[in-house]
Design a protein around this motif. Structure first.
Motif, PDB file in Angstrom:
ATOM      1  N   ALA A 143      10.926   2.799  -6.774  1.00  0.00           N
ATOM      2  CA  ALA A 143      11.635   1.525  -6.851  1.00  0.00           C
ATOM      3  C   ALA A 143      11.614   0.870  -5.483  1.00  0.00           C
ATOM      4  CB  ALA A 143      13.073   1.741  -7.313  1.00  0.00           C
ATOM      5  N   PRO A 144      11.129  -0.383  -5.384  1.00  0.00           N
ATOM      6  CA  PRO A 144      11.096  -1.071  -4.086  1.00  0.00           C
ATOM      7  C   PRO A 144      12.491  -1.452  -3.618  1.00  0.00           C
ATOM      8  CG  PRO A 144      10.358  -2.537  -5.841  1.00  0.00           C
ATOM      9  CD  PRO A 144      10.543  -1.191  -6.470  1.00  0.00           C
ATOM     10  N   LEU A 145      12.669  -1.451  -2.287  1.00  0.00           N
ATOM     11  CA  LEU A 145      13.925  -1.863  -1.655  1.00  0.00           C
ATOM     12  C   LEU A 145      13.672  -3.198  -0.959  1.00  0.00           C
ATOM     13  CD1 LEU A 145      14.906   1.620  -0.152  1.00  0.00           C
ATOM     14  CD2 LEU A 145      15.756   0.591  -2.272  1.00  0.00           C
ATOM     15  N   ASN A 146      13.628  -4.257  -1.744  1.00  0.00           N
ATOM     16  CA  ASN A 146      13.196  -5.560  -1.225  1.00  0.00           C
ATOM     17  C   ASN A 146      14.154  -6.129  -0.182  1.00  0.00           C
ATOM     18  OD1 ASN A 146      10.940  -5.615  -2.990  1.00  0.00           O
ATOM     19  ND2 ASN A 146      12.239  -6.315  -4.664  1.00  0.00           N
ATOM     20  N   ASP A 147      15.424  -5.797  -0.282  1.00  0.00           N
ATOM     21  CA  ASP A 147      16.415  -6.387   0.623  1.00  0.00           C
ATOM     22  C   ASP A 147      16.764  -5.479   1.800  1.00  0.00           C
ATOM     23  OD1 ASP A 147      16.604  -8.593  -1.084  1.00  0.00           O
ATOM     24  OD2 ASP A 147      18.109  -7.600  -2.336  1.00  0.00           O
ATOM     25  N   ASN A 188       0.816  -1.218   0.000  1.00  0.00           N
ATOM     26  CA  ASN A 188       0.000   0.000   0.000  1.00  0.00           C
ATOM     27  C   ASN A 188       0.852   1.271   0.000  1.00  0.00           C
ATOM     28  OD1 ASN A 188      -3.004  -0.829   0.361  1.00  0.00           O
ATOM     29  ND2 ASN A 188      -1.894  -2.129   1.793  1.00  0.00           N
ATOM     30  N   SER A 189       2.080   1.175  -0.517  1.00  0.00           N
ATOM     31  CA  SER A 189       2.959   2.336  -0.612  1.00  0.00           C
ATOM     32  C   SER A 189       3.279   2.601  -2.074  1.00  0.00           C
ATOM     33  CB  SER A 189       4.258   2.099   0.169  1.00  0.00           C
ATOM     34  OG  SER A 189       3.985   1.885   1.538  1.00  0.00           O
ATOM     35  N   SER A 190       3.071   3.844  -2.490  1.00  0.00           N
ATOM     36  CA  SER A 190       3.324   4.183  -3.890  1.00  0.00           C
ATOM     37  C   SER A 190       3.270   5.698  -4.059  1.00  0.00           C
ATOM     38  CB  SER A 190       2.296   3.512  -4.804  1.00  0.00           C
ATOM     39  OG  SER A 190       2.565   3.780  -6.162  1.00  0.00           O
ATOM     40  N   ILE A 191       3.568   6.150  -5.283  1.00  0.00           N
ATOM     41  CA  ILE A 191       3.391   7.557  -5.646  1.00  0.00           C
ATOM     42  C   ILE A 191       2.006   7.720  -6.259  1.00  0.00           C
ATOM     43  CG2 ILE A 191       4.190   9.455  -7.090  1.00  0.00           C
ATOM     44  CD1 ILE A 191       6.978   8.358  -6.946  1.00  0.00           C
ATOM     45  N   PHE A 192       1.206   8.583  -5.662  1.00  0.00           N
ATOM     46  CA  PHE A 192      -0.124   8.892  -6.176  1.00  0.00           C
ATOM     47  C   PHE A 192      -0.090  10.285  -6.798  1.00  0.00           C
ATOM     48  CE2 PHE A 192      -1.314   5.199  -4.036  1.00  0.00           C
ATOM     49  CZ  PHE A 192      -2.660   4.910  -4.224  1.00  0.00           C
ATOM     50  N   TYR A 193      -0.973  10.519  -7.763  1.00  0.00           N
ATOM     51  CA  TYR A 193      -1.068  11.832  -8.400  1.00  0.00           C
ATOM     52  C   TYR A 193      -2.472  12.000  -8.967  1.00  0.00           C
ATOM     53  CZ  TYR A 193      -0.029   8.784 -12.384  1.00  0.00           C
ATOM     54  OH  TYR A 193      -0.038   7.762 -13.292  1.00  0.00           O
ATOM     55  N   LYS A 194      -2.835  13.249  -9.195  1.00  0.00           N
ATOM     56  CA  LYS A 194      -4.162  13.539  -9.739  1.00  0.00           C
ATOM     57  C   LYS A 194      -4.048  14.603 -10.818  1.00  0.00           C
ATOM     58  CE  LYS A 194      -8.797  15.224  -8.576  1.00  0.00           C
ATOM     59  NZ  LYS A 194      -8.780  16.247  -9.653  1.00  0.00           N
ATOM     60  N   PHE A 195      -4.524  14.268 -12.016  1.00  0.00           N
ATOM     61  CA  PHE A 195      -4.614  15.245 -13.093  1.00  0.00           C
ATOM     62  C   PHE A 195      -5.808  16.163 -12.841  1.00  0.00           C
ATOM     63  CE2 PHE A 195      -2.572  11.706 -15.585  1.00  0.00           C
ATOM     64  CZ  PHE A 195      -1.365  12.354 -15.780  1.00  0.00           C
ATOM     65  N   MET A 196      -5.703  17.381 -13.304  1.00  0.00           N
ATOM     66  CA  MET A 196      -6.821  18.313 -13.229  1.00  0.00           C
ATOM     67  C   MET A 196      -8.017  17.752 -13.999  1.00  0.00           C
ATOM     68  SD  MET A 196      -6.163  21.181 -11.553  1.00  0.00           S
ATOM     69  CE  MET A 196      -4.834  22.267 -11.015  1.00  0.00           C
ATOM     70  N   GLY A 197      -9.179  17.715 -13.352  1.00  0.00           N
ATOM     71  CA  GLY A 197     -10.390  17.257 -14.011  1.00  0.00           C
ATOM     72  C   GLY A 197     -10.521  15.753 -14.105  1.00  0.00           C
ATOM     73  N   GLU A 250       2.704  -0.608  -7.119  1.00  0.00           N
ATOM     74  CA  GLU A 250       3.160  -0.777  -5.736  1.00  0.00           C
ATOM     75  C   GLU A 250       4.196  -1.890  -5.607  1.00  0.00           C
ATOM     76  OE1 GLU A 250      -0.013  -1.034  -6.671  1.00  0.00           O
ATOM     77  OE2 GLU A 250      -1.351   0.171  -5.405  1.00  0.00           O
ATOM     78  N   ASN A 251       4.299  -2.779  -6.619  1.00  0.00           N
ATOM     79  CA  ASN A 251       5.079  -4.004  -6.450  1.00  0.00           C
ATOM     80  C   ASN A 251       6.374  -4.040  -7.243  1.00  0.00           C
ATOM     81  OD1 ASN A 251       2.914  -5.100  -4.876  1.00  0.00           O
ATOM     82  ND2 ASN A 251       1.835  -5.558  -6.776  1.00  0.00           N
ATOM     83  N   SER A 252       6.602  -3.104  -8.145  1.00  0.00           N
ATOM     84  CA  SER A 252       7.783  -3.172  -9.000  1.00  0.00           C
ATOM     85  C   SER A 252       8.266  -1.770  -9.337  1.00  0.00           C
ATOM     86  CB  SER A 252       7.467  -3.943 -10.292  1.00  0.00           C
ATOM     87  OG  SER A 252       6.439  -3.290 -11.014  1.00  0.00           O
ATOM     88  N   ASN A 253       9.436  -1.719  -9.945  1.00  0.00           N
ATOM     89  CA  ASN A 253       9.946  -0.429 -10.429  1.00  0.00           C
ATOM     90  C   ASN A 253       8.968   0.158 -11.440  1.00  0.00           C
ATOM     91  OD1 ASN A 253      12.131  -1.188  -8.951  1.00  0.00           O
ATOM     92  ND2 ASN A 253      13.615  -1.063 -10.588  1.00  0.00           N
ATOM     93  N   ASP A 254       8.705   1.439 -11.316  1.00  0.00           N
ATOM     94  CA  ASP A 254       7.763   2.073 -12.239  1.00  0.00           C
ATOM     95  C   ASP A 254       8.156   3.531 -12.424  1.00  0.00           C
ATOM     96  OD1 ASP A 254       5.687   2.357 -13.971  1.00  0.00           O
ATOM     97  OD2 ASP A 254       4.088   2.241 -12.478  1.00  0.00           O
ATOM     98  N   ARG A 255       7.913   4.026 -13.623  1.00  0.00           N
ATOM     99  CA  ARG A 255       8.240   5.416 -13.951  1.00  0.00           C
ATOM    100  C   ARG A 255       7.211   5.929 -14.939  1.00  0.00           C
ATOM    101  NH1 ARG A 255      12.772   8.886 -14.234  1.00  0.00           N
ATOM    102  NH2 ARG A 255      12.641  10.338 -15.973  1.00  0.00           N
TER     103      ARG A 255
END
Length: 697
Positions: free
Chosen positions: A361-365, A304-313, A321-326
């Motif tokens: 990016a998750p820090l699994n170790d 339940n940890s991630s980067i959230f964002y909201k576009f206008m409108g 939440e589970n893997s590297n994402d960009r």
């Protein structure tokens, strides 16, 4: 060794010695080689001496460089200052004498040297070559920084100190290095990672940073590199300011709202058009966080940890939440959040971000950290505006009533939808949670402090709402159970695949006459299913349960571990959760009771085995879940079992059988659905007879 062999060895030796004799260098050649070697050694000595001279640069503080040093000292002193003109770095302290001569000290390795003498007359300075080399490096670094940072060179160095803003909910420590919130502490929440009790920290100097990137005609300036001067404007407002050359000022004003998790950050400036061209129309905001763990259970916190964002409108979205994402977000953004399971840091620019690049990016170790998160965003900027940007920053818990109220607190042009930081399930399940579950839970929590009792009362409330559906489902199962002997007679009378249509037709006719339907029990159960899924989303996200104990469970938002195993069971883990065990046992008992109510349970042993397998699967699935969720399902199943026994005692099956017989004796008008079903069966039966005739031919 024979005679011929000896002669061969002798001849070989003679040839070798002869070759060496005829190829021996002459005396002239030996003299030339010796001279060449001496010349190479002399050249090497000269090069080493030149390198030494170049390293020391005893004569390289040219008049141009001295002019640069004087300009650096002048621009480091404000125009209205009456103090001596001075420039300082951690290793350098320079002043201008009354006649313009450079004075001061420079730290070189472990020695402090006279900077004035080192610049004017280096041979008079008693120091080693290494010390002089380090001293010149420090001076030239200052000159280089002055050329690179131009008007900001005077704020490159200073002392890193902190100043505090706080209310009863949060404590902020602002650092003069970068002018940022270096540490943010939540006063009402403890972290459960590590042996010592400590308060939850949203920001720390070692894991969090943010800064602005300013652009001039030829340079980019990162404000995180500069040292700010704090000015306490009142009890809740501090201005972190940079006093630049030409009378310009750039700063960040922080205002902590009373009894709130909101701090407003205003970018303020004056005279910046002398430094930043008016053609520069944007400024970049860079934010980095190495997210620390706060909970005992890593699985749900990481999930339940991630980067959230909201576009206008539009509605909020988030990275994986589970893997590297960009993601490159190339449209107007209303806010960006670094979200943890129970806490979030949200940056809300009042004018919005124009674009943003976000990456996680998750820090699994890493046992103490979850992920790295980074955001680089762009927004509108004008060097002539007194307040070009304003931000509202939320640093607090993911508490639904709190997040829901922020739309009324903040100056937002549209609904912020910050409650979507709390994962409450898909749309239907979210409606159930927000319309029914959360209001009831919040109401009960307003006057009851024991959350185990609150969950019990919430469960009873939900079971009361679902009671008509539960009763309807039981009555349908009872009718089907009473019809089981007659259905068996139909199956015995019309055996085989060739009588399948006839058998189905007779069965449907029996249902119609008796006023029963095999589907009437499915609908009530289907209507109860969304509530179960909604609760599955609600309990792991409910921060009110965090740290709340009940019976043997110390934290209803984490597994209630009663013992830790010396080994790990695949898919189960290395601990035993008692509420999960109780839920599993109760589920098995409920399955047994439910199977007894099913008319076909004895004739379908495979289905019976599958029904008993499901509770065992839930044991593995829920062992690592919040104990509050297992406790709720345990109570819900227990109440359902009690309801079933009450129904059995209260429902007279003989009267029900008599009523069904009376219904069967009455003439029935076929419904449109039944008429269509019979017509469809008649056509299928006719097609089957035609196919059988063709096969016989």
């Amino acid at each position: 060794m024979d005679k011929n062999t000896l002669i061969g060895f002798a001849m070989m030796a003679l040839v070798i010695f002869g070759f060496m004799w005829f190829n021996k260098p002459s005396e002239e050649e030996i003299q030339a080689q010796r001279a060449k070697q001496e010349q190479a050694e002399a050249q090497a000595r000269l090069e080493a001496e030149e390198a030494e001279r170049q390293a020391l640069r005893l004569d390289t503080i040219t008049p141009a460089e001295q002019a640069s040093i004087r300009a650096l000292i002048n621009q480091s002193t404000s125009a209205d200052s009456t103090a001596a003109k001075k420039f300082s770095t951690p290793s350098l302290s320079l002043t201008l004498g009354v006649e313009g001569q450079i004075e001061g000290t420079v730290r070189a390795l472990d020695t402090t040297l006279n900077a004035g003498q080192l610049i004017a007359n280096p041979s008079a300075v008693q120091a080693t070559s290494a010390e002089k080399r380090a001293a010149y490096a420090a001076i030239r670094e200052a000159i280089t920084d002055a050329a690179r940072y131009q008007s900001f060179a005077g704020v490159l160095y200073g002392d890193s100190t902190s100043i505090v803003l706080e209310n009863k909910l949060v404590k902020l420590e602002l650092s003069t290095k970068g002018g940022v919130i270096a540490q943010a502490t939540l006063k009402d929440y403890d972290t459960y990672v590590g042996g010592d009790t400590a308060l939850v920290k949203m920001f720390t100097p070692a894991t969090d940073s943010y800064s602005f990137i300013l652009t001039s005609a030829s340079q980019r300036f990162d404000t995180g590199r500069f040292y700010f001067t704090p000015v306490q404007e009142n009890d809740s407002t501090i201005l972190m300011r940079l006093d630049l050359e030409q009378g310009a000022m750039w700063g960040l004003r922080y205002t902590l709202h009373p009894d709130s998790y909101i701090v407003t950050m205003e970018l303020v400036q004056s005279g910046m058009q002398r430094i930043i061209p008016s053609s520069v129309a944007s400024i970049d905001f860079h934010w980095y966080q190495k997210m620390a763990r706060n909970e005992k259970g890593r699985t749900f916190e990481e999930r339940n940890s991630s980067i959230f964002y909201k576009f206008m409108g539009e509605g909020p979205d988030h990275l994986s939440e589970n893997s590297n994402d960009r993601e490159s977000l190339n449209q107007k953004l209303q806010w960006v959040a670094f979200k943890n399971q129970f806490f979030s840091s949200v940056v809300i620019p009042r004018g919005g971000f124009n674009t943003a690049d976000v990456e996680s990016a998750p820090l699994n170790d890493d046992p103490t950290f979850l992920k790295t998160m980074e955001c680089t965003a762009s927004m509108d900027y004008s060097s002539t505006s007194a307040t070009p940007c304003t931000f509202d920053i939320f640093l607090g818990p993911n508490l639904y009533p709190l997040l829901s109220s922020l739309d009324d607190t903040l100056d937002a042009k549209e609904d912020l939808q910050l409650t979507h930081l709390i994962p409450l399930g898909w749309t239907l399940f979210r409606w159930i949670n927000t319309i029914i579950v959360i209001p009831v839970f919040t109401f009960l929590g307003s006057f009851i402090t024991d959350y185990g009792i609150i969950i019990l009362l919430l469960t009873i409330f939900i079971k009361i709402i679902l009671f008509p559906f539960t009763y309807k489902s039981y009555m349908s199962q009872a009718r089907m159970r009473l019809l089981a002997p007659e259905i068996k007679e139909i199956n015995d009378k019309y055996p085989g695949q060739e009588n399948a249509m006839k058998r189905q037709q007779m069965t449907m006719a029996l249902y119609s006459k008796a006023g029963a339907s095999p589907f009437s029990g499915c609908l009530p159960m289907l209507l109860q299913f969304p509530v179960l899924i909604a609760m599955f989303s609600f309990f792991p996200s409910c921060i009110e349960l965090r740290g709340q104990g009940f019976l043997w469970a110390h934290d209803l938002s984490a597994p209630d571990v009663i013992c830790t195993l010396p080994f790990t069971i695949p898919f189960y883990g290395n601990h035993v959760s008692l509420f999960c065990l109780l839920m599993t046992v109760t589920n098995i008992i409920y399955t047994q009771i439910n199977m007894q109510n099913q008319p076909s349970s004895s004739s379908m042993p495979g289905m019976k085995w599958m029904m008993y397998l499901m509770p065992i699967m839930f044991l593995f699935f829920f062992n690592d879940y919040a104990s509050g969720l297992s406790y709720y399902y345990f109570l819900s199943l227990l109440i359902t079992i009690v309801q079933t026994y009450i129904f059995r005692r209260c429902v007279n099956e003989e009267k029900m059988r008599a009523k069904m017989k009376a219904n069967a004796a009455k003439p029935k008008k076929k419904s449109g659905f039944m008429a269509r079903m019979e017509e469809m069966q008649r056509k299928q039966q006719a097609m089957l007879r035609e196919q059988q005739k063709q096969r016989r031919r």
